[in-house]
Design an enzyme around this catalytic site. Structure first.
Site, PDB file in Angstrom:
ATOM      1  CG  ASP A 249      -1.540   9.960   3.881  1.00  0.00           C
ATOM      2  OD1 ASP A 249      -1.303   8.831   4.366  1.00  0.00           O
ATOM      3  OD2 ASP A 249      -0.708  10.584   3.214  1.00  0.00           O
TER       4      ASP A 249
ATOM      5  CG  ASN B 165       3.394   2.407   4.817  1.00  0.00           C
ATOM      6  OD1 ASN B 165       2.277   2.180   5.271  1.00  0.00           O
ATOM      7  ND2 ASN B 165       3.957   3.600   4.905  1.00  0.00           N
TER       8      ASN B 165
ATOM      9  CG  LEU C 285      -5.249   0.564  10.343  1.00  0.00           C
ATOM     10  CD1 LEU C 285      -6.131  -0.658  10.134  1.00  0.00           C
ATOM     11  CD2 LEU C 285      -5.828   1.445  11.436  1.00  0.00           C
TER      12      LEU C 285
ATOM     13  CG  HIS D 104      -0.870  11.433  -0.776  1.00  0.00           C
ATOM     14  ND1 HIS D 104      -0.007  11.480  -1.841  1.00  0.00           N
ATOM     15  CD2 HIS D 104      -0.490  10.362  -0.027  1.00  0.00           C
ATOM     16  CE1 HIS D 104       0.846  10.482  -1.739  1.00  0.00           C
ATOM     17  NE2 HIS D 104       0.574   9.789  -0.650  1.00  0.00           N
TER      18      HIS D 104
ATOM     19  CG  HIS E 115      -4.248   7.209   1.951  1.00  0.00           C
ATOM     20  ND1 HIS E 115      -3.649   7.651   0.794  1.00  0.00           N
ATOM     21  CD2 HIS E 115      -3.215   6.900   2.797  1.00  0.00           C
ATOM     22  CE1 HIS E 115      -2.341   7.616   0.925  1.00  0.00           C
ATOM     23  NE2 HIS E 115      -2.047   7.163   2.148  1.00  0.00           N
TER      24      HIS E 115
END
Ligand code: DOR
Ligand code: ZN
Length: 430
Positions: free
Chosen positions: A308, A97, A66, A235, A63
């Site tokens: 994350d 995203n 980038l 998460h 997770h």
């Protein structure tokens, strides 16, 4: 050839810890023998003294954000993968995203090409579940899988339409893609900037209740039960989510789950000085939630630790708390924070490494070879005793948004090998 001498090799599959010397020849492990059996000689162009160090198969972070394409001022594939190898990761999966969203084969291909030419580690793209992450229309899972996506997720948002999510689970399972679910009811979390509870009341900040996450965790478990298709919960931050996942696993529902180091290292009191680096979604929860997350890791209710890693620039973070973006970086602080759990006695070392390597690799169905003769040399060498203060200079990510800045950490990644190539060496010295 390279000789790595005297290190403690952790095998999370066989649940074994052994002192072994390792010889690397080109891209592969040539020899693996009990310490002291190999003599230093001219045949080795490089010798690493790994006394007191932990050696593991390269870590996997399932997770990561980038930010390329679209937000390269926060991070790009080069800087993000550099931070990854500095954090001990040889494989990372990146969230869709971006701008444009990774919802089609050309963006997935672009990421893979860029990672191959500029990346320091392997990058496994996660494509969007829905076109533009709008929650309306499924993306072309078959085509995305064909070009190299390993999973689908609308991370950052939930897929609100339960029927669409049901179809996503079925279609993804058929195509061999994992589904990673960001669980949040946006109606109940709307306007919230931190966990809804004692501290949000005290600070006068709008809250995000635990139920916002738990409602969607419950729904996705029910959809997984209905379809018999796997779902991976991203998460996990609350005790209630842990309870739901525990019940689901007891019933044999194919659900897996991850948490991030900040959910077992920090609680909502960290927000009290309005450091926007503590603003993350889902938010830092209560002391009881932190304890529940730790127990869930210990009992293997939570299978994976993923960072994350969510880079943001000062433009998004050096603003009022309620206007700041959600997210913190995490690639370079994960190993010391996980080692804290081992030192506290929450996790066994092999169990911790399992959650950072073989478990995420298994969920994403990416190849993962252990440390064995003949295998590609993907290795992380960690000094578990090294103590240091995390500074901006040490952070190789373009963004420095972490609440651990200026904090003392214990445990440092010294070397990371990807397919036999030394991609990272720490410059820090005692
Ligand atoms: O804190 C977060 N940041 N949570 C998310 O779900 C998205 C992420 C981001 O992209 O910045
Ligand atoms: Zn995320």
């Amino acid at each position: 050839m390279i000789l790595i001498k005297g290190g403690t090799v952790v095998d999370p599959v066989k649940d074994r810890i052994e002192k072994l010397d390792i010889v690397i020849d080109k891209d592969r492990i040539k020899d693996l023998v009990p310490c002291g059996k190999i003599f230093e000689s001219d045949q080795f162009e490089f010798i690493i003294d790994a006394q007191g160090m932990i050696i593991t198969r390269g870590l996997v972070d399932m997770h990561v954000h980038l930010r390329e394409p679209g937000h390269e001022y926060k991070e790009d594939i080069r800087s993000g993968t550099l931070a990854a190898v500095a954090g001990g990761f040889t494989d990372i999966a990146c969230m869709p995203n971006t701008d444009p969203v990774n919802d089609n084969a050309s963006v997935t291909k672009f990421i893979l090409e860029k990672a191959a030419s500029q990346g320091f580690c392997r990058v496994h793209p996660i494509a969007a579940i829905t076109v533009a992450q709008q929650g309306k229309k499924l993306t072309e899972f078959g085509e995305l899988k064909k070009v190299g996506a390993v999973a689908v997720s609308d991370d950052g948002k939930s897929v609100l339409n339960s029927d669409l999510m049901r179809r996503a689970l079925e279609y993804a399972s058929y195509c061999g893609l994992a589904v990673i679910s960001h669980c949040e009811d946006p109606f109940i979390s709307e306007g919230g900037v931190m966990h809804e509870g004692r501290i949000s009341t005290q600070l006068g900040l709008p809250g995000i209740p635990a139920a916002s996450e738990e409602i969607m965790v419950a729904r996705d478990i029910l959809l997984s039960k209905l379809t018999k298709c796997p779902v991976h919960i991203a998460h996990v931050s609350t005790a209630g989510s842990v309870q739901l996942i525990k019940m689901a696993k007891e019933q044999g529902i194919p659900v897996t789950a991850e948490t991030a180091p900040h959910y077992f290292s920090l609680d909502h009191t960290a927000v009290m000085d309005y450091d926007t680096n503590t603003k993350v979604n889902p938010p830092l929860r209560t002391e009881e939630d932190v304890e529940a997350i730790k127990s869930a890791l210990k009992e293997d209710i939570i299978d994976v630790i993923a960072t994350d890693h969510a880079p943001h620039s000062p433009l998004e973070k050096e603003v009022e708390f309620d206007r700041a973006e959600f997210g913190m970086i995490g690639l370079q602080s994960a190993v010391p924070l996980v080692l804290d759990l081992v030192r506290e006695g929450v996790l066994e070392l092999t169990q911790a490494i399992k959650k950072l390597s073989v478990n995420p690799a298994f969920i994403l169905n990416i190849s993962w070879e252990n440390i064995n003769i003949g295998q590609k040399a993907n290795l992380t060498i960690i000094d578990p005793e090294f103590e240091y203060v995390l500074t901006e200079e040490m952070i190789l990510s373009k963004s420095k948004n972490t609440p651990f800045l200026g904090k003392k950490l214990k445990g440092l990644v010294k070397f990371t090998f990807v397919d036999g190539e030394l991609k990272f060496t720490s410059k820090l010295k005692f």
